[in-house]
Design an enzyme around this catalytic site. Structure first.
Site, PDB file in Angstrom:
ATOM      1  N   ARG A   1       0.342   0.628  -4.786  1.00 58.69           N
ATOM      2  CA  ARG A   1      -0.553   0.294  -3.671  1.00 58.69           C
ATOM      3  C   ARG A   1      -0.129   1.144  -2.477  1.00 58.69           C
ATOM      4  O   ARG A   1       0.903   0.892  -1.876  1.00 58.69           O
ATOM      5  CB  ARG A   1      -0.522  -1.195  -3.320  1.00 58.69           C
ATOM      6  CG  ARG A   1      -1.057  -2.088  -4.418  1.00 58.69           C
ATOM      7  CD  ARG A   1      -1.550  -3.428  -3.888  1.00 58.69           C
ATOM      8  NE  ARG A   1      -2.820  -3.290  -3.200  1.00 58.69           N
ATOM      9  CZ  ARG A   1      -3.368  -4.262  -2.466  1.00 58.69           C
ATOM     10  NH1 ARG A   1      -2.743  -5.414  -2.310  1.00 58.69           N
ATOM     11  NH2 ARG A   1      -4.540  -4.081  -1.872  1.00 58.69           N
TER      12      ARG A   1
ATOM     13  N   ASP B   1      -1.219  -4.147   7.538  1.00 63.45           N
ATOM     14  CA  ASP B   1      -0.540  -3.361   6.518  1.00 63.45           C
ATOM     15  C   ASP B   1       0.045  -2.065   7.066  1.00 63.45           C
ATOM     16  O   ASP B   1       1.009  -1.548   6.514  1.00 63.45           O
ATOM     17  CB  ASP B   1      -1.504  -3.061   5.369  1.00 63.45           C
ATOM     18  CG  ASP B   1      -1.764  -4.298   4.537  1.00 63.45           C
ATOM     19  OD1 ASP B   1      -1.132  -4.426   3.479  1.00 63.45           O
ATOM     20  OD2 ASP B   1      -2.566  -5.155   4.948  1.00 63.45           O
TER      21      ASP B   1
END
Length: 357
Positions: free
Chosen positions: A89, A238
């Site tokens: 990811r 994030d």
């Protein structure tokens, strides 16, 4: 009074125990992760999610990879393990930072057994540090709210709690800290399509702890701000660029614009590892594109037999196309403050606050 929290990541010396967040809230099921390859699948398929939790899991993953090897190591093989986990990811910067630190810590270490021990120790250290950082962040955020007010109504997006971290959480950590100060908190949890982290996970955490919570659809925030007094929007993130542009779960940008229009303060809750000072603006942040079937048939939702709850054609026409970016970029001008373990500050202060950390 502080309440017990989840431990979604548990290291068992020879394997990693992960709370499978794909099957929540239906059941609490732990995966026994035995290999690095299984770790990568767990991250990619979002059995574990949340930037801090992904970073910790990733380091345990390379630890498992090193434990499967024997004899002397070489830099090429070390780099290979790190690269494989990084690619699981790419948007969350926490994983990238953690893997770079892991590589640095084994420079000059020549045996796989020793490398595994170094990485295992580092992952355990990360868990302790993340929990401590989240608890400090939570208190810093709670201190932003008026002391003479006893009830707060807060909108959240995605899941930013103990399930996304080593414990306590970031945005939900602020809510927990307000609760621990004796305040009443009413949470409005965006359902957060398509993976439904808000309705499945945030509501689950809040209900487990007795915090009043209402699930709202992602398009409902404007109505809510018009019809009820909302004190704040709290989100996690994030990755944050130097100018304050922030990558977070898809739908965050929309929510920030609505909050800005209604003069509701919009706070981004992040530990220092989410700030990437190598990036000038959010335009440089890579955005992960996920499977169309997560949108068209909720393909991550399965019954006890492992079959799709919503087979193709049930929620969208068979053959329908979809776009599924996992994140969007919220422009810095919509963010009132960043709430961190280092304190609370406006986007313009990022370089000053983070440059020597």
């Amino acid at each position: 009074m502080s309440q017990p929290e989840f431990l979604p990541i548990q290291w068992k010396s020879t394997f990693l125990s992960l709370l499978d967040q794909r099957v929540l809230p239906g059941k609490k099921e732990f995966l026994q992760i035995q290999t690095m390859e299984e770790t990568i699948v767990a991250i990619r398929e979002m059995a574990v999610r949340g930037a801090p939790a992904i970073a910790i899991t990733g380091i345990f993953g390379i630890t498992l990879g090193a434990k499967k090897k024997s004899g002397n190591s070489n830099p090429v093989d070390v780099d290979s393990l790190i690269k494989q986990v990084f690619e699981s990811r790419p948007t969350a910067v926490n994983l990238s930072f953690a893997l770079k630190e892991a590589k640095k810590r084994v420079e000059g270490v020549s045996h796989w057994d020793s490398i595994a021990k170094v990485w295992e120790s580092y992952a355990l250290e990360m868990m302790v540090q993340d929990l401590k950082a989240n608890q400090t962040l939570g208190k810093n955020g709670a201190d932003l709210f008026p002391k003479n007010q006893n009830e707060f109504h807060i909108i959240t997006h995605c899941n930013t709690g103990a399930l996304a971290t080593a414990g306590h959480g970031t945005a939900l950590g602020v809510i927990r800290s307000l609760r621990d100060q004796g305040k009443k908190v009413v949470v409005y949890a965006d359902e957060t399509r398509p993976f439904l982290q808000g309705s499945r996970l945030t509501a689950f955490e809040m209900m487990e702890e007795g915090i009043e919570c209402y699930i709202i659809t992602d398009g409902m925030s404007g109505w809510l701000m018009n019809h009820r007094k909302i004190d704040a929007v709290l989100v996690g993130c994030d990755r944050v660029a130097t100018n304050g542009d922030t990558a977070n779960k898809i739908g965050t940008y929309n929510l920030a614009i609505v909050a800005y229009e209604h003069k509701v303060p919009f706070y981004v809750c992040a530990t220092k590892d989410s700030f990437d000072l190598k990036l000038k603006t959010g335009d440089e942040i890579p955005i992960e594109m996920r499977k169309e079937s997560e949108v068209t048939q909720f393909d991550f939702l399965k019954n006890e037999e492992g079959n799709f709850l919503f087979p193709e054609g049930k929620t969208s026409p068979i053959g329908a196309r979809a776009l599924n970016p996992s994140f969007d970029i919220t422009k810095a001008k919509f963010i009132k403050n960043f709430i961190t373990e280092l304190g609370c500050f406006v986007p313009e202060e990022i370089s000053f606050r983070l440059k020597n950390v």
